[in-house]
Design a protein around this motif. Structure first.
Motif, mmCIF file in Angstrom:
data_model
loop_
_atom_site.group_PDB
_atom_site.id
_atom_site.type_symbol
_atom_site.label_atom_id
_atom_site.label_comp_id
_atom_site.label_asym_id
_atom_site.label_seq_id
_atom_site.Cartn_x
_atom_site.Cartn_y
_atom_site.Cartn_z
ATOM 1 N N UNK A 63 70.644 58.457 16.136
ATOM 2 C CA UNK A 63 70.288 59.389 17.220
ATOM 3 C C UNK A 63 69.089 60.259 16.866
ATOM 4 N N UNK A 64 68.581 60.187 15.641
ATOM 5 C CA UNK A 64 67.474 61.026 15.194
ATOM 6 C C UNK A 64 66.449 60.175 14.441
ATOM 7 N N UNK A 65 65.174 60.464 14.680
ATOM 8 C CA UNK A 65 64.106 59.748 14.000
ATOM 9 C C UNK A 65 63.668 60.454 12.711
ATOM 10 N N UNK A 66 64.375 61.529 12.342
ATOM 11 C CA UNK A 66 64.005 62.278 11.146
ATOM 12 C C UNK A 66 64.139 61.407 9.898
ATOM 13 N N UNK A 67 63.281 61.609 8.906
ATOM 14 C CA UNK A 67 63.390 60.856 7.645
ATOM 15 C C UNK A 67 64.715 61.151 6.951
ATOM 16 N N UNK A 68 65.190 60.184 6.189
ATOM 17 C CA UNK A 68 66.484 60.311 5.512
ATOM 18 C C UNK A 68 66.559 61.561 4.633
ATOM 19 N N UNK A 69 65.522 61.884 3.817
ATOM 20 C CA UNK A 69 65.613 63.088 2.983
ATOM 21 C C UNK A 69 65.760 64.368 3.804
ATOM 22 N N UNK A 70 65.116 64.408 4.974
ATOM 23 C CA UNK A 70 65.225 65.597 5.834
ATOM 24 C C UNK A 70 66.647 65.731 6.366
ATOM 25 N N UNK A 71 67.228 64.613 6.774
ATOM 26 C CA UNK A 71 68.604 64.630 7.287
ATOM 27 C C UNK A 71 69.576 65.058 6.193
ATOM 28 N N UNK A 72 69.408 64.513 4.995
ATOM 29 C CA UNK A 72 70.311 64.853 3.889
ATOM 30 C C UNK A 72 70.213 66.339 3.552
ATOM 31 N N UNK A 73 68.999 66.855 3.515
ATOM 32 C CA UNK A 73 68.817 68.286 3.230
ATOM 33 C C UNK A 73 69.488 69.139 4.301
ATOM 34 N N UNK A 74 69.363 68.720 5.560
ATOM 35 C CA UNK A 74 69.974 69.471 6.658
ATOM 36 C C UNK A 74 71.498 69.376 6.595
ATOM 37 N N UNK A 75 72.010 68.221 6.213
ATOM 38 C CA UNK A 75 73.460 68.064 6.063
ATOM 39 C C UNK A 75 73.999 69.023 5.009
ATOM 40 N N UNK A 76 73.314 69.096 3.887
ATOM 41 C CA UNK A 76 73.742 69.992 2.812
ATOM 42 C C UNK A 76 73.674 71.454 3.256
ATOM 43 N N UNK A 77 72.614 71.802 3.988
ATOM 44 C CA UNK A 77 72.471 73.168 4.485
ATOM 45 C C UNK A 77 73.623 73.505 5.449
ATOM 46 N N UNK A 78 73.920 72.591 6.354
ATOM 47 C CA UNK A 78 74.974 72.846 7.337
ATOM 48 C C UNK A 78 76.355 72.916 6.691
ATOM 49 N N UNK A 79 76.548 72.198 5.600
ATOM 50 C CA UNK A 79 77.842 72.249 4.919
ATOM 51 C C UNK A 79 78.121 73.650 4.393
ATOM 52 N N UNK A 80 77.056 74.357 4.024
ATOM 53 C CA UNK A 80 77.203 75.725 3.523
ATOM 54 C C UNK A 80 77.148 76.737 4.661
ATOM 55 N N UNK A 81 76.139 76.592 5.529
ATOM 56 C CA UNK A 81 75.908 77.587 6.584
ATOM 57 C C UNK A 81 76.994 77.572 7.652
ATOM 58 N N UNK A 82 77.437 76.373 8.047
ATOM 59 C CA UNK A 82 78.382 76.265 9.160
ATOM 60 C C UNK A 82 79.742 75.733 8.733
ATOM 61 N N UNK A 83 79.949 75.618 7.420
ATOM 62 C CA UNK A 83 81.245 75.147 6.922
ATOM 63 C C UNK A 83 81.568 73.782 7.534
ATOM 64 N N UNK A 84 80.633 72.853 7.375
ATOM 65 C CA UNK A 84 80.667 71.594 8.102
ATOM 66 C C UNK A 84 80.749 70.412 7.137
ATOM 67 N N UNK A 85 81.712 69.525 7.362
ATOM 68 C CA UNK A 85 81.800 68.297 6.569
ATOM 69 C C UNK A 85 80.683 67.336 6.967
ATOM 70 N N UNK A 86 80.346 66.418 6.077
ATOM 71 C CA UNK A 86 79.267 65.472 6.366
ATOM 72 C C UNK A 86 79.618 64.597 7.574
ATOM 73 N N UNK A 87 80.880 64.211 7.678
ATOM 74 C CA UNK A 87 81.282 63.412 8.842
ATOM 75 C C UNK A 87 81.126 64.216 10.130
ATOM 76 N N UNK A 88 81.453 65.511 10.086
ATOM 77 C CA UNK A 88 81.245 66.367 11.256
ATOM 78 C C UNK A 88 79.783 66.316 11.688
ATOM 79 N N UNK A 89 78.900 66.465 10.718
ATOM 80 C CA UNK A 89 77.459 66.484 11.000
ATOM 81 C C UNK A 89 77.040 65.196 11.695
#
Length: 337
Positions: free
Chosen positions: A33-59
């Motif tokens: 659903x996103x054209x973002x590069x894989x490293x950008x997505x991974x960085x955002x996933x890690x950020x959201x896991x801390x900022x929004x208390x979000x599991x990777x599957x949730x993301x």
């Protein structure tokens, strides 16, 4: 203090279980659903896991990459659900729901189906059960996600002692009457019992709050679980499917790929009866106020499959539904966190 302690314990467990391969797998799912590069997505996933208390599957499942910060704040997550479970569901309540043998006894008048544990009956009683039900589901007393469940076609000359020995050797001590689902549910997908999951919270004043209403649909397996390739969609107040079905790989289905039955607008039969049944179940379980109830529907009425004290989270998928806000406010209003 307890909330903080529970969160820290959960974060530590997550950190220990972190697998780079899983992180990459979820990130690749996001690229559907996103054209973002894989490293950008991974960085955002890690950020959201801390900022929004979000599991990777949730993301991945909730298309979080597509949402802005204000929208992301509205999403219920599995870590938050885990904390509700730990804060409110007592060990007694968890045992009451998780032990299928006990569950069958405690809720016998509400189940709408016959179930036995082979440890509680002799061969004659087992033979009588099998004669009444030529198709039975055998399952472990404590199982999750549909694991260890097997469908048995019972012949008239079945040897009850041998059946018991073979089922017990597989750890399958619980036998359920096979559910013949309502014709409308079978038209949706006939090879699995399609179910409704209603997630409820029972407050201190005995009010039952419906947090989420979900239609779960099989797709290629005899069970409808998300983990087994099934799909889900959300229901409105009348039990009508609001959006296309989605599976764990972010595939979107406006019609069922096997039957061609439209999913959007599908009416769950006997929905008012389902709501009444779930309210009764919730009030029967004050030891576990937060439960996801799985209900099947037959031509004669709703049938209880199980109660999940650690229910998964279900919300509309933005890329399939167009909805860009989650159910966190609904949970907060009911639970008060």
């Amino acid at each position: 203090m307890r909330r903080i302690r529970v969160r820290l314990q959960y974060l530590l467990r997550r950190a220990r279980k972190l697998r780079p391969g899983n992180l990459v797998e979820f990130a690749r799912t996001v690229q559907r659903v996103s054209k973002a590069p894989l490293p950008v997505i991974i960085a955002d996933m890690l950020w959201c896991s801390v900022r929004y208390d979000m599991a990777f599957r949730d993301y991945a499942v909730w298309d979080i990459r597509l949402l802005n910060a204000r929208e992301r704040k509205t999403w219920m997550t599995h870590p938050k659900s885990f904390r509700i479970t730990k804060m409110y569901n007592t060990p007694e309540g968890r045992s009451k729901l998780e032990d299928k043998r006990r569950f069958a006894r405690e809720y016998a008048d509400l189940l709408g189906r016959e179930t036995i544990d082979v440890r509680d009956v002799d061969d004659a009683q087992l033979a009588a059960f099998l004669s009444r039900h030529p198709r039975v589901l055998a399952k472990p007393n404590e199982g999750h996600g549909g694991g260890g469940i097997e469908l048995h076609e019972v012949t008239p000359d079945v040897d009850a002692a041998r059946f018991r020995a073979e089922a017990t050797a597989k750890g399958q001590t619980v036998l359920d009457e096979f559910i013949v689902q309502h014709p409308a549910m079978s038209a949706l997908y006939p090879d699995a019992v399609n179910t409704v999951r209603l997630i409820t919270f029972l407050d201190a004043e005995d009010r039952v709050h419906l947090l989420a209403a979900v239609l779960r649909i099989g797709n290629g397996d005899v069970i409808d679980n998300f983990a087994s390739g099934g799909m889900f969609t959300m229901l409105d107040d009348d039990g009508v499917a609001l959006y296309p079905g989605v599976d764990k790989n972010s595939n979107v289905y406006r019609e069922h790929p096997v039957t061609g039955t439209p999913i959007v607008g599908f009416q769950v039969p006997l929905y008012c009866e389902i709501l009444d049944l779930v309210a009764a179940l919730a009030r029967r379980t004050p030891e576990a106020p937060y439960v996801g109830w799985d209900i099947a529907i037959t031509a004669n009425g709703p049938v209880v499959i199980e109660g999940n004290h650690n229910s998964s989270v279900f919300q509309p998928k933005p890329s399939a539904s167009g909805v860009r806000t989650g159910l966190l406010p609904v949970y907060q209003a009911a639970v008060g966190f």
